[in-house]
Write a protein that holds these residues in place. Structure first.
Motif, PDB file in Angstrom:
ATOM      1  N   SER A   1       0.837  -1.199   0.000  1.00 27.75           N
ATOM      2  CA  SER A   1       0.000   0.000   0.000  1.00 27.75           C
ATOM      3  C   SER A   1       0.875   1.253   0.000  1.00 27.75           C
ATOM      4  O   SER A   1       0.580   2.240  -0.685  1.00 27.75           O
ATOM      5  CB  SER A   1      -0.921   0.010   1.223  1.00 27.75           C
ATOM      6  N   HIS A   2       1.957   1.217   0.772  1.00 31.05           N
ATOM      7  CA  HIS A   2       2.879   2.359   0.773  1.00 31.05           C
ATOM      8  C   HIS A   2       3.526   2.527  -0.600  1.00 31.05           C
ATOM      9  O   HIS A   2       3.677   3.661  -1.088  1.00 31.05           O
ATOM     10  CB  HIS A   2       3.955   2.166   1.831  1.00 31.05           C
ATOM     11  N   LEU A   3       3.903   1.428  -1.244  1.00 29.14           N
ATOM     12  CA  LEU A   3       4.496   1.489  -2.580  1.00 29.14           C
ATOM     13  C   LEU A   3       3.519   2.123  -3.573  1.00 29.14           C
ATOM     14  O   LEU A   3       3.910   2.978  -4.379  1.00 29.14           O
ATOM     15  CB  LEU A   3       4.891   0.085  -3.042  1.00 29.14           C
ATOM     16  N   ARG A   4       2.246   1.724  -3.511  1.00 27.92           N
ATOM     17  CA  ARG A   4       1.246   2.321  -4.404  1.00 27.92           C
ATOM     18  C   ARG A   4       1.085   3.810  -4.137  1.00 27.92           C
ATOM     19  O   ARG A   4       0.920   4.609  -5.065  1.00 27.92           O
ATOM     20  CB  ARG A   4      -0.099   1.606  -4.248  1.00 27.92           C
ATOM     21  N   ARG A   5       1.158   4.203  -2.872  1.00 24.91           N
ATOM     22  CA  ARG A   5       1.023   5.623  -2.526  1.00 24.91           C
ATOM     23  C   ARG A   5       2.201   6.429  -3.088  1.00 24.91           C
ATOM     24  O   ARG A   5       2.019   7.545  -3.600  1.00 24.91           O
ATOM     25  CB  ARG A   5       0.956   5.771  -1.002  1.00 24.91           C
ATOM     26  N   VAL A   6       3.393   5.877  -2.996  1.00 25.63           N
ATOM     27  CA  VAL A   6       4.566   6.553  -3.542  1.00 25.63           C
ATOM     28  C   VAL A   6       4.443   6.683  -5.056  1.00 25.63           C
ATOM     29  O   VAL A   6       4.733   7.748  -5.633  1.00 25.63           O
ATOM     30  CB  VAL A   6       5.855   5.796  -3.160  1.00 25.63           C
ATOM     31  N   ARG A   7       4.011   5.637  -5.725  1.00 26.27           N
ATOM     32  CA  ARG A   7       3.862   5.694  -7.181  1.00 26.27           C
ATOM     33  C   ARG A   7       2.772   6.683  -7.584  1.00 26.27           C
ATOM     34  O   ARG A   7       2.902   7.367  -8.606  1.00 26.27           O
ATOM     35  CB  ARG A   7       3.553   4.294  -7.721  1.00 26.27           C
ATOM     36  N   LEU A   8       1.720   6.775  -6.793  1.00 22.68           N
ATOM     37  CA  LEU A   8       0.679   7.753  -7.081  1.00 22.68           C
ATOM     38  C   LEU A   8       1.245   9.167  -6.960  1.00 22.68           C
ATOM     39  O   LEU A   8       0.934  10.054  -7.771  1.00 22.68           O
ATOM     40  CB  LEU A   8      -0.496   7.554  -6.123  1.00 22.68           C
TER      41      LEU A   8
ATOM     42  N   ALA B   1      -9.882   7.265  -9.542  1.00 18.50           N
ATOM     43  CA  ALA B   1     -10.547   7.260  -8.232  1.00 18.50           C
ATOM     44  C   ALA B   1      -9.523   7.401  -7.106  1.00 18.50           C
ATOM     45  O   ALA B   1      -9.733   8.175  -6.153  1.00 18.50           O
ATOM     46  CB  ALA B   1     -11.353   5.972  -8.065  1.00 18.50           C
ATOM     47  N   ALA B   2      -8.417   6.671  -7.200  1.00 14.74           N
ATOM     48  CA  ALA B   2      -7.381   6.773  -6.167  1.00 14.74           C
ATOM     49  C   ALA B   2      -6.755   8.165  -6.165  1.00 14.74           C
ATOM     50  O   ALA B   2      -6.457   8.735  -5.101  1.00 14.74           O
ATOM     51  CB  ALA B   2      -6.309   5.705  -6.410  1.00 14.74           C
ATOM     52  N   TYR B   3      -6.576   8.727  -7.344  1.00 16.75           N
ATOM     53  CA  TYR B   3      -5.984  10.068  -7.470  1.00 16.75           C
ATOM     54  C   TYR B   3      -6.897  11.118  -6.835  1.00 16.75           C
ATOM     55  O   TYR B   3      -6.426  12.002  -6.095  1.00 16.75           O
ATOM     56  CB  TYR B   3      -5.764  10.379  -8.951  1.00 16.75           C
ATOM     57  N   ARG B   4      -8.183  11.008  -7.086  1.00 17.18           N
ATOM     58  CA  ARG B   4      -9.125  11.989  -6.526  1.00 17.18           C
ATOM     59  C   ARG B   4      -9.171  11.885  -5.001  1.00 17.18           C
ATOM     60  O   ARG B   4      -9.259  12.906  -4.302  1.00 17.18           O
ATOM     61  CB  ARG B   4     -10.512  11.784  -7.126  1.00 17.18           C
ATOM     62  N   ARG B   5      -9.116  10.640  -4.474  1.00 15.29           N
ATOM     63  CA  ARG B   5      -9.107  10.478  -3.009  1.00 15.29           C
ATOM     64  C   ARG B   5      -7.872  11.133  -2.399  1.00 15.29           C
ATOM     65  O   ARG B   5      -7.934  11.702  -1.304  1.00 15.29           O
ATOM     66  CB  ARG B   5      -9.144   8.989  -2.640  1.00 15.29           C
TER      67      ARG B   5
ATOM     68  N   THR C   1      -8.887  16.119  -6.762  1.00 22.11           N
ATOM     69  CA  THR C   1      -9.164  16.545  -8.127  1.00 22.11           C
ATOM     70  C   THR C   1      -8.872  15.384  -9.065  1.00 22.11           C
ATOM     71  O   THR C   1      -8.398  14.327  -8.649  1.00 22.11           O
ATOM     72  CB  THR C   1      -8.308  17.767  -8.505  1.00 22.11           C
ATOM     73  N   SER C   2      -9.139  15.578 -10.342  1.00 19.11           N
ATOM     74  CA  SER C   2      -8.899  14.507 -11.307  1.00 19.11           C
ATOM     75  C   SER C   2      -7.509  14.605 -11.911  1.00 19.11           C
ATOM     76  O   SER C   2      -6.913  15.707 -11.929  1.00 19.11           O
ATOM     77  CB  SER C   2      -9.925  14.577 -12.428  1.00 19.11           C
ATOM     78  N   PRO C   3      -6.946  13.498 -12.399  1.00 20.63           N
ATOM     79  CA  PRO C   3      -5.646  13.565 -13.081  1.00 20.63           C
ATOM     80  C   PRO C   3      -5.678  14.511 -14.277  1.00 20.63           C
ATOM     81  O   PRO C   3      -4.708  15.233 -14.519  1.00 20.63           O
ATOM     82  CB  PRO C   3      -5.391  12.125 -13.510  1.00 20.63           C
ATOM     83  N   GLY C   4      -6.796  14.514 -15.026  1.00 14.74           N
ATOM     84  CA  GLY C   4      -6.898  15.394 -16.178  1.00 14.74           C
ATOM     85  C   GLY C   4      -6.831  16.862 -15.807  1.00 14.74           C
ATOM     86  O   GLY C   4      -6.207  17.663 -16.513  1.00 14.74           O
TER      87      GLY C   4
END
Length: 380
Positions: free
Chosen positions: A322-329, A364-368, A372-375
């Motif tokens: 989960s931490h790895l995904r957060r860093v990549r986000l 969805a993960a980006y907005r959380r 805002t949205s990635p776009g």
């Protein structure tokens, strides 16, 4: 049915690779008529006799070592020959006639291979002893098997292992459609080491079917998720690495095996320290753009995967992945913010680069995370 790529990376099916001492030719990708055989008109040179050309598989190479092969034919003899070569089987078609369409659609992603096969007529086959792992999910028809004197019958909704434990078997398909997944020994060994470091190496599967009906559903959903990922044409090593490890870990969960989880080792709790957490975070920060797994992170900080999980849970209230995904986000967010107008940067490209194959889930993960949205971030 099972593939031939369990110990090493699977090779493209059928006439794309040498098999059984027969060298065949690799053909370039070309448009085909669905793989259906083509009959040429009569020519004087052949005395007016028609000539039927064999069907050729449609091959698409999407880069990153991913190859998609699609084969379709209405000729029973040709289907038997091609499928036998593709799956390494001694195969015989029982009372099969030309007409119904046989098909195989297969995606080779290196460490694993996903396929969908349709067998409208009765097909019988036998296998030799092998150790590679293939999981079959039946969606239609009947699959019967005899292994070591034990008869089994599988219908729609059933999930099973083919040739478990390296034992030979005799089997028959009747009007069957099924999804097949081949997993390499390397993937299975990595998943087993993560699940149980006391038993390193390739695990041995001690049962042929899911331990519980709900686990059969789990496998089907996981395989469908990975298959959907592959249909996007993604070739990112991060995405493919995650997909392969997910399949291997799910196989260990679904089918009885020698890597079943045991209680924690004394070192697991002793090493779950703040120091372990900090070293792991530093490794993740330095390698977030690489295809790293839980086992890789644990090895880098010299603890077991379980100790690493305990450290993150106890001192950061999260998990290593989960931490790895957060860093990549966060890295994806930085790339989107830094992209200038006209640079050709897309949300899809940035998401895939950082291991997010499904745009809806990424958004969805980006907005959380950022509200805002990635776009919107990309547009500034």
């Amino acid at each position: 049915m099972t593939g031939t790529g369990g110990v090493t990376s699977a090779k493209p099916a059928g006439p794309l690779a040498p098999r059984n001492g027969r060298t065949t030719r690799t053909e370039p990708s070309r448009p085909v008529t669905g793989g259906v055989t083509r009959t040429e008109p009569s020519r004087p040179a052949t005395g007016g006799v028609t000539r039927t050309e064999p069907s050729r598989p449609a091959v698409t190479r999407t880069g990153g070592g991913v190859t998609r092969t699609e084969f379709r034919t209405r000729r029973a003899e040709e289907a038997g020959r091609y499928l036998g070569d593709a799956y390494g089987l001694s195969l015989r078609l029982g009372a099969a006639t030309d007409g119904p369409e046989y098909s195989l659609v297969r995606t080779d992603a290196g460490a694993f291979t996903d396929g969908v096969v349709s067998l409208p007529a009765r097909i019988e086959f036998s296998t030799d002893e092998v150790t590679d792992l293939t999981v079959v999910a039946v969606s239609a028809g009947l699959f019967e098997r005899t292994t070591a004197g034990v008869d089994e019958r599988f219908t729609a909704g059933d999930v099973l292992l083919v040739r478990p434990g390296g034992r030979p078997c005799f089997a028959r398909h009747t009007g069957t459609r099924c999804a097949t997944v081949n997993l390499s020994a390397e993937l299975l060994a990595e998943a087993a080491a993560t699940a149980n470091p006391r038993r390193p190496g390739v695990p041995r599967f001690t049962g042929t079917t899911a331990s519980d009906p709900s686990l059969a559903v789990l496998w089907t959903r996981t395989r469908d998720f990975v298959a959907e990922t592959l249909t996007t044409g993604v070739t990112s090593p991060l995405v493919l690495g995650q997909a392969g490890r997910l399949l291997a870990a799910t196989a260990l969960t679904v089918f009885p095996n020698t890597a079943s989880a045991e209680g924690p080792l004394p070192a697991d709790t002793r090493d779950a320290t703040p120091g372990t957490l900090h070293r792991a975070i530093a490794f993740i920060d330095a390698n977030a753009d690489a295809d790293i797994s839980l086992a890789d992170i644990a090895a880098a900080v010299h603890v077991t995967p379980r100790a690493l999980q305990y450290a993150f849970r106890g001192h950061a209230d999260t998990t290593p992945l989960s931490h790895l995904r957060r860093v990549r986000l966060a890295r994806a967010h930085a790339d989107l913010k830094a992209a200038g107008p006209g640079a050709g940067v897309t949300v899809a490209g940035v998401a895939t680069r950082w291991g997010f194959a499904h745009q809806g889930r990424f958004a969805a993960a980006y907005r959380r995370m950022y509200g805002t949205s990635p776009g919107a971030t990309l547009r500034g």
